[in-house]
Enzyme design. Structure first.
Site, PDB file in Angstrom:
ATOM      1  N   ASP A 153       0.849  -1.191   0.000  1.00 24.19           N
ATOM      2  CA  ASP A 153       0.000   0.000   0.000  1.00 24.19           C
ATOM      3  C   ASP A 153       0.887   1.244   0.000  1.00 24.19           C
ATOM      4  O   ASP A 153       1.869   1.321   0.737  1.00 24.19           O
ATOM      5  CB  ASP A 153      -0.916  -0.012   1.230  1.00 24.19           C
ATOM      6  CG  ASP A 153      -2.075   0.960   1.090  1.00 24.19           C
ATOM      7  OD1 ASP A 153      -3.227   0.500   0.993  1.00 24.19           O
ATOM      8  OD2 ASP A 153      -1.834   2.190   1.087  1.00 24.19           O
ATOM      9  N   ILE A 154       0.528   2.222  -0.803  1.00 23.59           N
ATOM     10  CA  ILE A 154       1.332   3.444  -0.941  1.00 23.59           C
ATOM     11  C   ILE A 154       1.274   4.291   0.331  1.00 23.59           C
ATOM     12  O   ILE A 154       2.172   5.106   0.577  1.00 23.59           O
ATOM     13  CB  ILE A 154       0.853   4.251  -2.183  1.00 23.59           C
ATOM     14  CG1 ILE A 154       1.946   5.164  -2.710  1.00 23.59           C
ATOM     15  CG2 ILE A 154      -0.415   5.034  -1.883  1.00 23.59           C
ATOM     16  CD1 ILE A 154       1.666   5.717  -4.092  1.00 23.59           C
ATOM     17  N   GLY A 189     -15.569   3.134   3.325  1.00 22.21           N
ATOM     18  CA  GLY A 189     -14.186   3.512   3.081  1.00 22.21           C
ATOM     19  C   GLY A 189     -13.541   2.975   1.829  1.00 22.21           C
ATOM     20  O   GLY A 189     -12.343   3.191   1.621  1.00 22.21           O
ATOM     21  N   GLN A 190     -14.301   2.261   0.981  1.00 25.84           N
ATOM     22  CA  GLN A 190     -13.662   1.831  -0.274  1.00 25.84           C
ATOM     23  C   GLN A 190     -13.386   3.058  -1.136  1.00 25.84           C
ATOM     24  O   GLN A 190     -14.292   3.856  -1.408  1.00 25.84           O
ATOM     25  CB  GLN A 190     -14.556   0.838  -1.039  1.00 25.84           C
ATOM     26  CG  GLN A 190     -13.844   0.284  -2.280  1.00 25.84           C
ATOM     27  CD  GLN A 190     -14.625  -0.807  -3.013  1.00 25.84           C
ATOM     28  OE1 GLN A 190     -15.770  -1.112  -2.678  1.00 25.84           O
ATOM     29  NE2 GLN A 190     -14.001  -1.387  -4.029  1.00 25.84           N
ATOM     30  N   SER A 191     -12.131   3.212  -1.528  1.00 26.84           N
ATOM     31  CA  SER A 191     -11.744   4.379  -2.313  1.00 26.84           C
ATOM     32  C   SER A 191     -11.231   4.000  -3.701  1.00 26.84           C
ATOM     33  O   SER A 191     -11.158   4.854  -4.584  1.00 26.84           O
ATOM     34  CB  SER A 191     -10.688   5.201  -1.571  1.00 26.84           C
ATOM     35  OG  SER A 191      -9.525   4.432  -1.347  1.00 26.84           O
ATOM     36  N   HIS A 243      -6.942  -6.085   2.053  1.00 28.39           N
ATOM     37  CA  HIS A 243      -5.832  -5.518   2.811  1.00 28.39           C
ATOM     38  C   HIS A 243      -5.259  -6.614   3.711  1.00 28.39           C
ATOM     39  O   HIS A 243      -6.009  -7.294   4.423  1.00 28.39           O
ATOM     40  CB  HIS A 243      -6.318  -4.382   3.721  1.00 28.39           C
ATOM     41  CG  HIS A 243      -6.870  -3.184   3.005  1.00 28.39           C
ATOM     42  ND1 HIS A 243      -6.171  -2.017   2.841  1.00 28.39           N
ATOM     43  CD2 HIS A 243      -8.080  -2.965   2.431  1.00 28.39           C
ATOM     44  CE1 HIS A 243      -6.912  -1.125   2.200  1.00 28.39           C
ATOM     45  NE2 HIS A 243      -8.082  -1.679   1.943  1.00 28.39           N
ATOM     46  N   HIS A 261     -10.028  -5.410  -3.560  1.00 33.94           N
ATOM     47  CA  HIS A 261      -8.713  -5.609  -2.944  1.00 33.94           C
ATOM     48  C   HIS A 261      -8.873  -6.033  -1.504  1.00 33.94           C
ATOM     49  O   HIS A 261      -9.742  -5.548  -0.784  1.00 33.94           O
ATOM     50  CB  HIS A 261      -7.843  -4.353  -3.042  1.00 33.94           C
ATOM     51  CG  HIS A 261      -8.509  -3.088  -2.592  1.00 33.94           C
ATOM     52  ND1 HIS A 261      -9.444  -2.440  -3.368  1.00 33.94           N
ATOM     53  CD2 HIS A 261      -8.386  -2.363  -1.465  1.00 33.94           C
ATOM     54  CE1 HIS A 261      -9.867  -1.368  -2.724  1.00 33.94           C
ATOM     55  NE2 HIS A 261      -9.252  -1.297  -1.558  1.00 33.94           N
ATOM     56  N   ASN A 315     -12.845  -3.240   2.453  1.00 30.42           N
ATOM     57  CA  ASN A 315     -13.825  -2.159   2.512  1.00 30.42           C
ATOM     58  C   ASN A 315     -14.742  -2.328   1.312  1.00 30.42           C
ATOM     59  O   ASN A 315     -14.318  -2.136   0.170  1.00 30.42           O
ATOM     60  CB  ASN A 315     -13.121  -0.795   2.500  1.00 30.42           C
ATOM     61  CG  ASN A 315     -12.301  -0.573   3.759  1.00 30.42           C
ATOM     62  OD1 ASN A 315     -12.735  -0.918   4.849  1.00 30.42           O
ATOM     63  ND2 ASN A 315     -11.114  -0.010   3.619  1.00 30.42           N
TER      64      ASN A 315
HETATM   65  P1  5GP Z   1      -9.661   1.218   0.161  1.00 32.95           P
HETATM   66  O1  5GP Z   1      -9.755   2.533   0.890  1.00 32.95           O
HETATM   67  O2  5GP Z   1     -10.333   1.293  -1.192  1.00 32.95           O
HETATM   68  O3  5GP Z   1     -10.092   0.036   0.967  1.00 32.95           O
HETATM   69  O4  5GP Z   1      -8.119   0.966  -0.084  1.00 32.95           O
HETATM   70  C1  5GP Z   1      -7.415   1.556  -1.141  1.00 32.95           C
HETATM   71  C2  5GP Z   1      -5.971   1.550  -0.749  1.00 32.95           C
HETATM   72  O5  5GP Z   1      -5.206   1.798  -1.909  1.00 32.95           O
HETATM   73  C3  5GP Z   1      -5.586   2.623   0.276  1.00 32.95           C
HETATM   74  O6  5GP Z   1      -5.077   2.005   1.446  1.00 32.95           O
HETATM   75  C4  5GP Z   1      -4.558   3.463  -0.459  1.00 32.95           C
HETATM   76  O7  5GP Z   1      -3.499   3.888   0.384  1.00 32.95           O
HETATM   77  C5  5GP Z   1      -4.074   2.528  -1.552  1.00 32.95           C
HETATM   78  N1  5GP Z   1      -3.628   3.204  -2.753  1.00 32.95           N
HETATM   79  C6  5GP Z   1      -4.230   4.245  -3.384  1.00 32.95           C
HETATM   80  N2  5GP Z   1      -3.547   4.596  -4.479  1.00 32.95           N
HETATM   81  C7  5GP Z   1      -2.476   3.755  -4.551  1.00 32.95           C
HETATM   82  C8  5GP Z   1      -1.393   3.622  -5.481  1.00 32.95           C
HETATM   83  O8  5GP Z   1      -1.278   4.347  -6.483  1.00 32.95           O
HETATM   84  N3  5GP Z   1      -0.490   2.643  -5.224  1.00 32.95           N
HETATM   85  C9  5GP Z   1      -0.574   1.828  -4.138  1.00 32.95           C
HETATM   86  N4  5GP Z   1       0.374   0.913  -3.977  1.00 32.95           N
HETATM   87  N5  5GP Z   1      -1.591   1.913  -3.242  1.00 32.95           N
HETATM   88  C10 5GP Z   1      -2.530   2.873  -3.456  1.00 32.95           C
END
Ligand code: 5GP
Ligand code: ZN
Length: 111
Positions: free
Chosen positions: A30-31, A90-92, A99, A97, A84
């Site tokens: 994760d970034i 919180g899914q962004s 975690h 995916h 998420n």
């Molecule tokens: P969500 O919030 O959808 O459950 O998780 C998305 C995750 O993707 C977040 O934890 C966010 O830090 C990670 N993320 C967003 N953009 C990037 C990216 O460009 N590269 C990587 N490696 N992770 C990313």
């Protein structure tokens, strides 16, 4: 999907720190890590989340097996698996995916 961030990572159009990849899945760091170990496991095939009818049992099994393999490769015995599912929780990024989080104390229920 051409405008999907994680499809671009799968296609190596956007760089990521790959931890493990196989025929069906890619796992990368994760970034913006929320724990000392924070890896995302995605199916190569684009599905939005668990509610997507394309997220069939075979695909979900592949993703969960890959999450287990990531934990093993990282030497983890205790880790949290989180999904998420939907913007409201919180899914962004709208490519399924999982975690894989580890390396710090965690509370329950998650915030
Ligand atoms: P969500 O919030 O959808 O459950 O998780 C998305 C995750 O993707 C977040 O934890 C966010 O830090 C990670 N993320 C967003 N953009 C990037 C990216 O460009 N590269 C990587 N490696 N992770 C990313
Ligand atoms: Zn995608």
């Amino acid at each position: 999907m051409s405008d999907c961030l994680f499809c671009k990572i799968v296609a190596k159009e956007i760089p990521a720190k790959i931890v493990l990849e196989n025929e069906h899945t890619v796992a990368f760091r994760d970034i913006n890590p929320g724990a000392p170990t924070h890896v995302l496991v995605v199916p190569r095939r684009h599905v939005i989340n668990l509610s997507d009818e394309g997220a069939d049992a075979e695909l979900l099994g592949q993703v969960m097996s890959a999450a287990r393999d990531v934990a093993k490769k990282e030497g983890l015995t205790d880790y949290r698996i989180a999904i998420n599912n939907g913007a409201g929780v919180g899914q962004s990024v709208f490519h399924l995916h999982v975690h894989v989080l580890a390396g710090r104390a965690m509370s329950w229920p998650p915030g």
